[in-house]
Design a protein around this motif. Structure first.
Motif: not given
Ligand code: GDP
Length: 301
Positions: A102-108, A183-191, A220-224
């Motif tokens: 699951a890919v989560i981008m984190v913005v702000g 690496l078959e990671t469950d979640v990738v979070m991008i700063d 999957d998610e763009v978290l602000l």
């Protein structure tokens, strides 16, 4: 742990809750009381329209039911506030995807608590037995990547970063997702970088990061991330971000240091995006899923 977070929320918001409840305990709930309630709601950053709506509805209900009973009016206030915060919104984070991370981008904007939030969220996910990988796509400041990998060490997850300051953020984000897949990671979070020079700048950078990542995997998610202490000004920033990337959720940080928790209502109304997580301190465990009922109860304690 939740009890501790809740205590912190109560502590920072108790001026709000106490003054509301004190008003409702007066012998007579008259016009002055309604006006003061309106003022308190405005001070808590609920926003003008919702504050007026709430008071109108509450006043009408008190009139129709002909009650002056403090307990009853308090229950109605709780209901009306909860309705404003909207318990029907889906606040679940997407942290699983079929056959890929699951890919989560984190913005702000800089300083709102993006990196800290990623660290805390990584910790929360690790506690749920997920493999997490961080991507340091804020390449503008060398310190940002360092700070992220420090959090990575702290919570025991790897960080993909570039050794070159000013490297292309999109290629670092792409490399992180690539590594996550390998690496078959469950979640990738991008700063991501939070410079808000102008909208075009931001659009170029964040839009590009997202597009490039999407060549490899859906996002999957763009978290602000928004700082609750900034109040209504933060809303303007939020709108710019929402126009540039499709924001799927809000993380409201620093709720431990403000009595302006009402900003939750204003954000959701104006952006049409649910608050999914709240930050209640600087430590690794100071992040909690947002729950409307619990939040309102804490506000009124
Ligand atoms: P970024 O520039 O958006 O990545 O922001 P940082 O993650 O570096 O955070 C900026 C500052 O805010 C740091 O001092 C953090 O410790 C602090 N911070 C982040 N989240 C919270 C929170 O929920 N509560 C409090 N009190 N401080 C926070």
């Amino acid at each position: 742990r939740l009890a501790r977070l809740r205590a912190r929320l109560v502590k920072s918001n108790n001026i709000f809750g106490r003054s509301l409840l004190a008003l409702l305990s007066r012998d007579e709930i008259d016009e002055d009381v309604w006006e003061e309630i309106e003022e308190i709601l405005l001070m808590a950053d609920v926003g003008t329209e919702p504050a007026l709506e709430l008071v109108d509805r509450l006043r009408e209900r008190v009139k129709v039911e002909g009650t002056q009973d403090t307990g009853q009016v308090k229950a109605m206030l709780t209901e009306e506030l909860t309705a404003l915060v909207d318990p029907s919104l889906d606040r679940r984070l997407t942290v699983t995807a079929e056959g890929r991370p699951a890919v989560i981008m984190v913005v702000g904007v800089n300083g709102v608590g993006k990196t800290t939030t990623i660290g805390k969220l990584a910790r929360m996910l690790v506690a749920e037995d997920k493999d997490v990988l961080l991507g340091a796509a804020d390449t503008f400041r060398a310190a940002a990547a360092e700070q992220l990998s420090t959090w990575g060490h702290r919570v025991g997850v790897p960080t993909v970063k570039s050794d070159v300051e000013g490297a292309d953020p999109a290629s670092v984000a792409y490399a992180a997702v690539d590594k996550g897949i390998e690496l078959e990671t469950d979640v990738v979070m991008i700063d991501t970088a939070g410079r808000l020079q102008n909208k075009a700048d931001l659009m170029n950078e964040l839009g590009k990061v997202k597009r490039v990542v999407e060549k490899k995997s859906p996002v999957d998610e763009v978290l602000l991330v928004l700082d609750a202490t900034v109040g209504q000004n933060g809303l303007n920033q939020a709108k710019v971000f929402a126009e540039v990337v499709n924001v799927t959720g809000i993380v409201l940080t620093k709720l431990d240091g403000t009595a302006r928790g009402g900003i939750v209502v204003a954000i959701q109304r104006q952006l049409g995006v649910p608050v999914k997580l709240i930050g209640l301190g600087e430590g690794p465990d100071d992040l909690a899923p947002f729950d409307a009922e619990e939040f309102v109860t804490a506000l009124l304690e």
